[in-house]
Scaffold this active site. Structure first.
Site, PDB file in Angstrom:
ATOM      1  N   LYS A  13      42.310  42.891  38.668  1.00  0.00           N
ATOM      2  CA  LYS A  13      43.210  43.874  39.298  1.00  0.00           C
ATOM      3  C   LYS A  13      44.300  44.183  38.214  1.00  0.00           C
ATOM      4  O   LYS A  13      44.612  45.537  38.409  1.00  0.00           O
ATOM      5  CB  LYS A  13      44.058  42.888  40.345  1.00  0.00           C
ATOM      6  CG  LYS A  13      43.071  42.338  41.667  1.00  0.00           C
ATOM      7  CD  LYS A  13      43.757  41.453  42.452  1.00  0.00           C
ATOM      8  CE  LYS A  13      44.593  40.447  41.990  1.00  0.00           C
ATOM      9  NZ  LYS A  13      43.825  39.150  41.752  1.00  0.00           N
ATOM     10  N   ARG A  88      49.146  38.114  49.466  1.00  0.00           N
ATOM     11  CA  ARG A  88      48.398  37.071  49.140  1.00  0.00           C
ATOM     12  C   ARG A  88      48.332  36.096  50.379  1.00  0.00           C
ATOM     13  O   ARG A  88      47.623  35.182  50.265  1.00  0.00           O
ATOM     14  CB  ARG A  88      48.724  36.122  47.894  1.00  0.00           C
ATOM     15  CG  ARG A  88      48.211  36.503  46.491  1.00  0.00           C
ATOM     16  CD  ARG A  88      48.821  35.695  45.471  1.00  0.00           C
ATOM     17  NE  ARG A  88      47.961  35.281  44.611  1.00  0.00           N
ATOM     18  CZ  ARG A  88      48.143  35.912  43.244  1.00  0.00           C
ATOM     19  NH1 ARG A  88      48.910  37.224  43.053  1.00  0.00           N
ATOM     20  NH2 ARG A  88      47.608  35.348  42.243  1.00  0.00           N
ATOM     21  N   ARG A 127      41.256  34.737  28.476  1.00  0.00           N
ATOM     22  CA  ARG A 127      42.160  35.583  28.342  1.00  0.00           C
ATOM     23  C   ARG A 127      43.515  35.082  27.399  1.00  0.00           C
ATOM     24  O   ARG A 127      43.777  33.981  27.638  1.00  0.00           O
ATOM     25  CB  ARG A 127      42.696  35.750  29.902  1.00  0.00           C
ATOM     26  CG  ARG A 127      43.779  36.775  29.917  1.00  0.00           C
ATOM     27  CD  ARG A 127      43.723  37.453  31.350  1.00  0.00           C
ATOM     28  NE  ARG A 127      44.271  36.435  32.330  1.00  0.00           N
ATOM     29  CZ  ARG A 127      44.200  36.626  33.562  1.00  0.00           C
ATOM     30  NH1 ARG A 127      43.793  37.742  34.124  1.00  0.00           N
ATOM     31  NH2 ARG A 127      44.649  35.449  34.585  1.00  0.00           N
ATOM     32  N   ARG A 161      47.909  32.144  28.839  1.00  0.00           N
ATOM     33  CA  ARG A 161      48.970  31.635  30.028  1.00  0.00           C
ATOM     34  C   ARG A 161      48.756  30.328  30.436  1.00  0.00           C
ATOM     35  O   ARG A 161      47.727  29.843  30.379  1.00  0.00           O
ATOM     36  CB  ARG A 161      48.878  32.640  31.314  1.00  0.00           C
ATOM     37  CG  ARG A 161      49.726  34.000  31.135  1.00  0.00           C
ATOM     38  CD  ARG A 161      49.053  35.028  32.247  1.00  0.00           C
ATOM     39  NE  ARG A 161      48.618  34.283  33.430  1.00  0.00           N
ATOM     40  CZ  ARG A 161      48.474  35.251  34.647  1.00  0.00           C
ATOM     41  NH1 ARG A 161      48.350  36.487  34.340  1.00  0.00           N
ATOM     42  NH2 ARG A 161      48.358  34.532  35.590  1.00  0.00           N
ATOM     43  N   ARG A 172      43.466  27.807  41.876  1.00  0.00           N
ATOM     44  CA  ARG A 172      44.079  29.182  42.312  1.00  0.00           C
ATOM     45  C   ARG A 172      42.751  29.686  42.969  1.00  0.00           C
ATOM     46  O   ARG A 172      43.070  30.583  44.036  1.00  0.00           O
ATOM     47  CB  ARG A 172      44.447  29.907  40.992  1.00  0.00           C
ATOM     48  CG  ARG A 172      45.720  29.687  40.460  1.00  0.00           C
ATOM     49  CD  ARG A 172      45.942  30.232  39.012  1.00  0.00           C
ATOM     50  NE  ARG A 172      45.889  31.714  38.938  1.00  0.00           N
ATOM     51  CZ  ARG A 172      45.675  32.489  37.769  1.00  0.00           C
ATOM     52  NH1 ARG A 172      45.287  31.823  36.751  1.00  0.00           N
ATOM     53  NH2 ARG A 172      45.898  33.598  37.744  1.00  0.00           N
TER      54      ARG A 172
HETATM   55  P1  AMP Z   1      48.910  36.519  39.115  1.00  0.00           P
HETATM   56  O1  AMP Z   1      49.641  36.807  37.893  1.00  0.00           O
HETATM   57  O2  AMP Z   1      48.793  37.609  40.253  1.00  0.00           O
HETATM   58  O3  AMP Z   1      47.516  35.850  38.916  1.00  0.00           O
HETATM   59  O4  AMP Z   1      49.965  35.461  39.812  1.00  0.00           O
HETATM   60  C1  AMP Z   1      49.918  34.187  39.135  1.00  0.00           C
HETATM   61  C2  AMP Z   1      50.706  33.150  39.838  1.00  0.00           C
HETATM   62  O5  AMP Z   1      51.842  33.800  40.400  1.00  0.00           O
HETATM   63  C3  AMP Z   1      49.794  32.848  41.175  1.00  0.00           C
HETATM   64  O6  AMP Z   1      49.112  31.623  41.034  1.00  0.00           O
HETATM   65  C4  AMP Z   1      51.215  32.167  42.187  1.00  0.00           C
HETATM   66  O7  AMP Z   1      51.500  30.939  41.780  1.00  0.00           O
HETATM   67  C5  AMP Z   1      52.031  33.133  41.965  1.00  0.00           C
HETATM   68  N1  AMP Z   1      52.070  34.514  42.786  1.00  0.00           N
HETATM   69  C6  AMP Z   1      51.970  35.593  42.116  1.00  0.00           C
HETATM   70  N2  AMP Z   1      52.030  36.602  43.298  1.00  0.00           N
HETATM   71  C7  AMP Z   1      52.076  35.872  44.392  1.00  0.00           C
HETATM   72  C8  AMP Z   1      52.176  36.260  45.737  1.00  0.00           C
HETATM   73  N3  AMP Z   1      52.109  37.339  46.381  1.00  0.00           N
HETATM   74  N4  AMP Z   1      52.368  35.230  46.551  1.00  0.00           N
HETATM   75  C9  AMP Z   1      52.620  33.746  46.373  1.00  0.00           C
HETATM   76  N5  AMP Z   1      52.416  33.538  44.975  1.00  0.00           N
HETATM   77  C10 AMP Z   1      52.028  34.571  44.021  1.00  0.00           C
END
Ligand code: AMP
Length: 216
Positions: A13, A88, A127, A161, A172
Site C-alpha cells: 500500500k 483499519r 523490507r 523496522r 499483524r
Molecule cells: P503500517 O505501517 O500501516 O503497517 O502500521 C504499522 C503499525 O502501526 C500497525 O501494525 C499498528 O500497530 C499501527 N497502526 C497504523 N495505522 C493504524 C490504524 N489505522 N489503526 C490502528 N493501528 C494502526
C-alpha cells in the site's frame, strides 16, 4: 479524489501510494508513518503507540482519530487524499465517513490489494527502510546500495523496522483478518470496492490500481 488503499500489512500500500501521489495530486496519509514519526520524537504519545506497534497490535481507535483529524485539516489534503493503512477497523471507517462528510466529501474508491500470506512474510521480513526519508528497499528485489547510502536522501540509517519480523507480521496479519477485513464489507455495501492482485511488478500493480480508480 479520496482513495482508500486497502490490504493486509505488506501488501504494498505504502509503495503504491507514493506512485499515486503525483498522478492524483493529493497527499498520502499513512497513519503508520505518522505513528512512527511520533514514536521517533520520543513523546509520551509516541511511547503509547510503540506499546501496540511493537506487539503487532492495532493502536486504539480514539488515538488514531485524533491523528487523522488534524492531518485532514492541513491544506494539502483539501482536494482529497490517499489513505494508506487507514481505516483499519469498522469504527475508524465510520469516523472517516463522518469527518469527510463535514468537509463535503466522501470516499470515492477503495482499492483492495490482494496478496497471499506466504508472499507477505517474504516481503515484509526482507523490507528495509531509510530512517531519514522513509524510502523502502527489499534485500532481494531492490537491495539498499552497497555503500549504505539511501538513493533518495543520502542518509546512512537503512534498517529493518522492529515490527517487520516474522512473528510480528503473523500477529499483524491476525489483527488484519479479525478487525480490518470487515472494513471491506462496510465499503462494499456502498459499491466502492475494486479488488486487484497485489502480486507482480510494481508497474503492473500501479497500472491495475489506475484502472480500478478510473484514472489511467
Ligand atoms: P503500517 O505501517 O500501516 O503497517 O502500521 C504499522 C503499525 O502501526 C500497525 O501494525 C499498528 O500497530 C499501527 N497502526 C497504523 N495505522 C493504524 C490504524 N489505522 N489503526 C490502528 N493501528 C494502526
Amino acid at each position: 479524489m479520496d482513495l482508500v488503499l486497502f490490504g493486509p500489512p505488506g501488501a504494498g500500500k505504502g509503495t503504491q501510494a507514493k506512485f499515486l501521489v503525483d498522478l492524483l495530486e493529493v497527499p498520502q496519509i499513512s497513519t503508520g508513518d505518522m505513528m512512527r514519526a511520533e514514536r521517533k520524537s520520543g513523546s509520551e504519545l509516541g511511547k503509547k503507540f510503540d506499546e501496540y506497534m511493537s506487539a503487532g497490535k492495532l493502536v486504539p481507535d480514539n488515538l488514531v482519530l485524533d491523528l487523522i483529524k488534524s492531518r485532514l485539516m492541513r491544506g494539502d489534503a483539501k482536494n482529497g487524499a490517499i489513505f494508506d493503512g487507514y481505516p483499519r477497523t469498522v469504527a475508524q471507517a465510520e469516523a472517516l465517513d463522518a469527518l469527510l462528510d463535514e468537509l463535503g466529501r466522501e470516499i470515492d474508491r477503495v482499492v483492495s490489494l490482494e496478496v497471499p500470506l506466504h508472499e507477505i512474510i517474504e516481503r515484509v521480513t526482507g523490507r528495509r527502510v531509510c530512517l531519514d526519508c522513509g524510502q523502502t528497499y527489499h534485500v532481494r528485489y531492490t537491495p539498499p546500495p552497497q555503500n549504505g547510502e539511501c538513493v533518495s536522501c543520502g542518509g546512512t540509517k537503512i534498517v529493518q523496522r522492529s515490527d517487520d519480523t516474522e512473528e510480528v507480521v503473523r500477529k499483524r496479519y491476525e489483527e488484519y483478518k479479525a478487525k480490518t477485513e470487515p472494513v471491506l464489507a462496510h465499503y462494499d455495501a456502498k459499491g466502492l470496492v475494486r479488488s486487484v492482485s497485489g502480486v507482480g511488478s510494481l508497474e503492473e500493480i500501479t497500472q491495475r490500481i489506475k484502472e480500478a480508480t478510473g484514472v489511467g
